[in-house]
Design a protein around this motif. Structure first.
Motif, PDB file in Angstrom:
ATOM      1  N   SER A  29      41.184  33.787  31.082  1.00  0.00           N
ATOM      2  CA  SER A  29      41.071  34.116  32.505  1.00  0.00           C
ATOM      3  C   SER A  29      39.614  34.087  32.951  1.00  0.00           C
ATOM      4  O   SER A  29      38.847  35.030  32.698  1.00  0.00           O
ATOM      5  CB  SER A  29      41.670  35.491  32.804  1.00  0.00           C
ATOM      6  OG  SER A  29      41.471  35.823  34.178  1.00  0.00           O
ATOM      7  N   VAL A  88      39.002  37.095  35.335  1.00  0.00           N
ATOM      8  CA  VAL A  88      38.663  38.377  34.714  1.00  0.00           C
ATOM      9  C   VAL A  88      37.214  38.358  34.221  1.00  0.00           C
ATOM     10  O   VAL A  88      36.444  39.310  34.441  1.00  0.00           O
ATOM     11  CB  VAL A  88      39.627  38.704  33.557  1.00  0.00           C
ATOM     12  CG1 VAL A  88      39.143  39.932  32.776  1.00  0.00           C
ATOM     13  CG2 VAL A  88      41.033  38.946  34.084  1.00  0.00           C
ATOM     14  N   CYS A  98      34.222  40.804  35.602  1.00  0.00           N
ATOM     15  CA  CYS A  98      33.476  41.696  34.712  1.00  0.00           C
ATOM     16  C   CYS A  98      31.975  41.430  34.816  1.00  0.00           C
ATOM     17  O   CYS A  98      31.154  42.369  34.808  1.00  0.00           O
ATOM     18  CB  CYS A  98      33.933  41.517  33.268  1.00  0.00           C
ATOM     19  SG  CYS A  98      35.632  42.077  32.955  1.00  0.00           S
ATOM     20  N   LEU A 102      42.398  42.821  38.022  1.00  0.00           N
ATOM     21  CA  LEU A 102      41.768  42.651  36.715  1.00  0.00           C
ATOM     22  C   LEU A 102      42.568  43.394  35.657  1.00  0.00           C
ATOM     23  O   LEU A 102      42.826  42.866  34.568  1.00  0.00           O
ATOM     24  CB  LEU A 102      40.334  43.173  36.765  1.00  0.00           C
ATOM     25  CG  LEU A 102      39.444  42.945  35.526  1.00  0.00           C
ATOM     26  CD1 LEU A 102      37.968  42.941  35.934  1.00  0.00           C
ATOM     27  CD2 LEU A 102      39.656  43.990  34.440  1.00  0.00           C
ATOM     28  N   TRP A 136      44.439  41.594  32.577  1.00  0.00           N
ATOM     29  CA  TRP A 136      43.982  41.964  31.230  1.00  0.00           C
ATOM     30  C   TRP A 136      45.169  42.390  30.371  1.00  0.00           C
ATOM     31  O   TRP A 136      45.343  41.928  29.238  1.00  0.00           O
ATOM     32  CB  TRP A 136      42.970  43.110  31.335  1.00  0.00           C
ATOM     33  CG  TRP A 136      42.295  43.448  30.030  1.00  0.00           C
ATOM     34  CD1 TRP A 136      42.874  44.012  28.929  1.00  0.00           C
ATOM     35  CD2 TRP A 136      40.925  43.239  29.701  1.00  0.00           C
ATOM     36  NE1 TRP A 136      41.953  44.177  27.924  1.00  0.00           N
ATOM     37  CE2 TRP A 136      40.747  43.699  28.372  1.00  0.00           C
ATOM     38  CE3 TRP A 136      39.827  42.715  30.387  1.00  0.00           C
ATOM     39  CZ2 TRP A 136      39.500  43.660  27.740  1.00  0.00           C
ATOM     40  CZ3 TRP A 136      38.594  42.667  29.757  1.00  0.00           C
ATOM     41  CH2 TRP A 136      38.439  43.129  28.442  1.00  0.00           C
TER      42      TRP A 136
END
Length: 967
Positions: free
Chosen positions: A55, A58, A62, A117, A121
């Motif tokens: 991803s 994601v 981050c 997210l 995840w």
């Protein structure tokens, strides 16, 4: 501050080599973000590399805001399932703190990034099930929309006042979530499809008043802007309003009445499909229930709507054409075998049957599939394959979208992207993944084709047989007379002139000339198939005539034409049954809802047993509001019509013997009577309370029962038989009143109960009547009370009843109501039947009654034999049996145990009162006569045959009459 490691502090050994560069880059950017923010490097979970490899969304989230990941780790939210209501409370909390539009927009986007997210995840790390992923994604959209709507509503109210109806009631917006949002199955990067509605017109009550439409229009516009606008923080959800009435050209918001008018006047089939999943996801949920009630008749038709197959097939064809045009061949949603085909399979059955079966009125497709198996509409193995395919395809779809938070359903073509998707799904390479994906999609498309293919419609590829082309040309008028005759001969018709006349006659019918374009198309598809099916019967012209009578009746309801076009098996059964029995043809013509029963011969020719009938009817009625008398009465009638059709179909096809036919028809009546009594009792109880009485100083509740006489009592019901019934109650003693608020005396209560039962049974509704009812066998006949007490009934039987009334008692038995009244009635019956009688006097009375009937009812036509009424027929056998019971039950109690003639004759033989050969003769004759009566009924003929047809039986029955009944 702790130094940030230059290499990732997590294991990369499991990551395929081509996917390592993106992970290393993700770590570098994340580490830079930590450094910029002055944050220490956290202990990252072992699945970090796996998630970042699959991803980019994601990884970038981050890197852009490392505190986001740190917060999720610190809270533990990344590794746990949310508790019920937790997300909702979180959303309403941060939305409520927003001071202005800019703060609201910023908070929505930041929190949306956090939640998405977390969802991605957990899914990519294998920590969440598909159910959790779909539920959480849906909840994010729903709670964000609901809280944002409320925020804007409050600010508009501050400015303009509360919107109110003309009666002064406060109004709120109702937001319908459509598609997967409504179904609780939202995919990761989906648009949200919404429709806005408000209950009533009116205006706000503030100084700067607006009419309700303007208020809710502004509210809707602000909601969309808050969710959809792209800012420096991104967007929340793309909002699609094109499913609203008239699409982009229509008003953004509408009143409930406006929506109802639109769907009634302009609603299209695709909108019915879309509305299956509609659910209130924001705003006034209480009013939303009222809106759903308004729209339900549009979505779920009360009849079986097989036109849905054609409509959905056309929609799918349009999707396929669009997919080819836009290059969507490798599409897990819209391609062959994709998610949409699974949804179409489930929702086709919902559109067709949901109006009749509320159990199918659900939104989630996996629930729909499971319920289709429960209803035996899909085989279990098909459901299992569809469920497995749906889970695999939805996970694939989500993983495609989780890479870049983009709405895509297309399989990748680049090698690295293919490997990434395959690895995220648990496969080592693309080939292994695609092999499983291909198997799932092939299963889906095979089942889709089975449901929607309908090769008989001419819409699939391939050439139809030459004969069918000829019959199509014949129906459409493209053949000359000689060629038409030849086509009919080829199809199996001998009397081609009669067949051609019937076809031409149908063309001239007004109902055919005024068909809609849809109806005409369906009739044009059906007629060649029907003509061909009729040609395959033993008497083609007769089959065609009877079937076309039905077609004239149903032509205006083209959904029935669609059913027959869609199901060659149903058409075949229809033509065959019409050929076998004009009674069945007429039954289907009067009640075309029954055409659905022709779809499954396993069910059609296997009517349920006594217990099964009761359970089936109870289950059907349990789906209906107990206060909706119109629906209850219609469903009772439909149940009876369906079950009688099954009996008749099994009868004409020689699946059921005579005794079983009568058993089945009797059991149907018993099931209906028990439910009718329960309905009437429940209604009166609700209004007046229980009927109570005081006997010997003790209060008790009084009971009620229905006693069957005649054919129903004798378990010998025929097609179209009346119900001879008597009503009894056991109220006695003192203080005979109901215990409800609207107290009435028990006699009135039970009289009203009987009247209500008779009304439910005999009232003519759009679905017909249930049964004709005869209550003249009650004490004192038509001049007596409608309902007798047990005490009065017993006294009458002991002291006043005529011999013919004791004869009637031979075939009387309880069929519904209180068991203790049943037991008491049985005891009274045994007592009366076992009374010692002077046999010569009894014989004379019974004979005189029968002779009077001969004089009044015997056949007047020479050379004909009325099976029921003439000497030597059914009535003679019944009178002999009744005489024997009344004459000898005192000494032979076994004679009064049963109420049916066959078992009484067996008891007479067993007791030695009748020679075994004589009992066997009467039994055989009785069965033969009744069997022919059933046959004649199904041919719509009177119970009269040529005298020579049963001459032997008739002579022997008359001889036994002379031996038994004459001095």
């Amino acid at each position: 501050m702790t130094d940030i490691p230059r290499t990732p502090p997590f294991d990369l050994s499991a990551i395929p080599e081509p996917l390592l560069p993106p992970v290393r880059h993700a770590w570098e950017t994340f580490a830079e973000g930590l450094a910029r923010a002055g944050l220490a490097c956290p202990e990252l979970p072992p699945e970090t590399a796996q998630v970042w490899a699959t991803s980019r969304f994601v990884a970038q989230a981050c890197a852009a805001d490392p505190a986001l990941l740190l917060g999720l780790l610190e809270s533990g939210d990344l590794h746990r399932i949310y508790a019920a209501g937790e997300l909702e409370a979180r959303v309403w909390g941060f939305v409520g703190k927003a001071a202005d539009d800019a703060a609201l927009d910023r908070a929505l986007r930041q929190h949306r990034r956090r939640e998405m997210l977390r969802i991605a995840w957990r899914d990519l790390a294998g920590l969440a099930s598909l159910d959790e992923t779909l539920r959480d994604t849906t909840d994010v959209a729903e709670h964000f929309t609901d809280a944002t709507l409320d925020w804007h509503y409050r600010r508009l109210v501050e400015r303009h006042g509360v919107p109110r109806s003309r009666e002064g009631e406060a109004q709120r917006l109702v937001v319908l979530g459509m598609g997967k949002l409504g179904g609780g199955e939202l995919n990761f990067s989906s648009d949200i499809d919404l429709i806005f509605a408000y209950p009533e017109d009116g205006e706000t009550d503030g100084e700067r008043a607006l009419d309700n439409y303007q208020f809710f229009l502004r509210l809707g516009q602000r909601l969309i802007k808050s969710l959809d606008a792209m800012t420096a923080d991104g967007f929340v959800f793309r909002v699609d309003m094109r499913l609203r009435p008239f699409g982009d050209a229509g008003p953004l918001v509408m009143s409930f009445s406006g929506l109802e008018d639109y769907y009634q006047a302009h609603g299209r089939e695709w909108e019915r499909y879309a509305m299956i999943k509609a659910r209130v996801i924001a705003g006034d949920r209480a009013e939303g229930k009222a809106l759903h009630a308004l729209l339900r008749p549009f979505v779920y038709r009360r009849y079986l709507d097989y036109g849905a197959f054609a409509s959905l097939r056309e929609m799918k064809a349009m999707i396929n054409r669009e997919s080819v045009r836009k290059g969507r061949i490798g599409n897990v949603k819209l391609g062959a075998g994709g998610i949409r085909e699974i949804e179409f399979i489930g929702q086709a059955f919902q559109l067709i049957r949901g109006g009749r079966d509320p159990h199918l009125q659900v939104r989630a497709i996996r629930t729909v599939l499971a319920r289709l198996v429960e209803r035996e509409l899909l085989p279990a193995f098909v459901e299992q394959q569809l469920q497995a395919a749906y889970a695999f395809l939805r996970r694939t779809e989500n993983h495609l979208q989780m890479w870049a938070d983009q709405q895509t359903h297309a399989l990748p073509v680049e090698e690295e992207a293919r490997l990434r998707l395959a690895w995220s799904m648990g496969f080592d390479d693309w080939d292994a993944f695609f092999k499983v994906l291909d198997r799932h999609m092939r299963h889906v498309h095979e089942h889709f084709t089975q449901v929607f293919g309908a090769p008989q419609t001419g819409e699939d590829e391939g050439e139809a047989p030459a004969g069918e082309h000829q019959l199509t040309a014949l129906w459409e008028g493209g053949l000359g007379n000689e060629a038409a005759m030849a086509a009919l001969t080829e199809a199996g018709f001998e009397d081609t002139a009669e067949a051609l006349r019937l076809i031409d006659e149908l063309h001239q019918e007004r109902v055919v000339k005024t068909l809609t374009s849809t109806g005409r198309k369906r009739l044009d598809q059906l007629m060649p198939l029907l003509i061909g099916a009729a040609g395959g019967t033993e008497f083609p012209a007769l089959a065609l005539e009877r079937t076309l009578r039905l077609i004239k009746t149903i032509a205006k309801r083209s959904v029935y034409l669609a059913l027959l076009v869609e199901s060659p098996l149903a058409l075949s059964q229809l033509v065959q049954l019409c050929a076998e029995s004009p009674w069945i043809a007429e039954h289907l013509t009067r009640h075309p809802l029954l055409l659905d029963e022709l779809l499954d011969p396993r069910s059609l020719y296997a009517p349920p047993d006594r217990q099964g009938l009761g359970e089936e009817l109870a289950e059907e009625l349990a789906q209906i509001d107990p206060d909706d008398m119109e629906q209850l009465m219609d469903r009772l009638r439909q149940f009876k019509q369906v079950q009688v059709l099954k009996v008749a179909a099994a009868d004409v096809m020689d699946v059921l013997p005579l005794m079983k036919v009568s058993d089945q028809l009797t059991w149907i009546a018993e099931a209906v009577l028990n439910e009718v009594l329960a309905i009437a009792w429940r209604q009166l109880l609700k209004r007046h309370g229980h009927p109570c009485c005081v006997v010997d100083g003790e209060q008790r509740q009084a009971g009620f029962a229905i006693i069957a006489y005649g054919k129903l009592g004798g378990i010998e019901l025929g097609y179209g038989s009346d119900l001879d019934i008597v009503f009894l109650h056991d109220s006695a003693g003192e203080e005979q009143y109901t215990d409800g608020e609207k107290q009435i005396d028990n006699a009135t209560f039970f009289a009203r109960l009987a009247q209500r039962i008779i009304h439910i049974l005999t009232a003519l509704t759009p679905a017909g009547t249930l049964y004709e009812v005869d209550t003249r066998l009650r004490p004192s006949g038509a001049s007596g009370l409608m309902v007798s007490s047990l005490n009065a009934f017993t006294r009458y039987q002991r002291e006043e009843a005529w011999t013919w009334e004791h004869q009637a008692l031979v075939r009387a038995r309880p069929v519904a109501g209180a068991p203790h009244i049943h037991a008491t009635f049985d005891a009274v019956r045994q007592e009366i039947l076992a009374r010692p009688r002077e046999r010569d006097a009894l014989r004379r009375e019974v004979r005189e009654m029968r002779e009077k009937m001969w004089a009044e009812h015997r056949s007047r036509e020479a050379g004909m034999f009325n099976l029921k009424k003439d000497p030597g027929g059914i009535a003679d056998i019944e009178f002999m049996v009744q005489y024997e019971v009344l004459a000898y039950a005192h000494d032979y109690p076994a004679l009064s145990v049963y109420t049916d003639n066959i078992r009484i004759l067996e008891a007479l033989a067993a007791s030695g009162l009748m020679a075994a050969d004589d009992a066997a003769l009467l039994t055989d004759a009785y069965r033969a006569f009744r069997d022919r009566v059933h046959e004649l009924t199904l041919q719509e003929l009177p119970a009269v045959v040529p005298a020579e047809a049963f001459a032997d039986y008739r002579e022997k029955v008359q001889a036994l009459w002379r031996d038994i009944m004459e001095d």
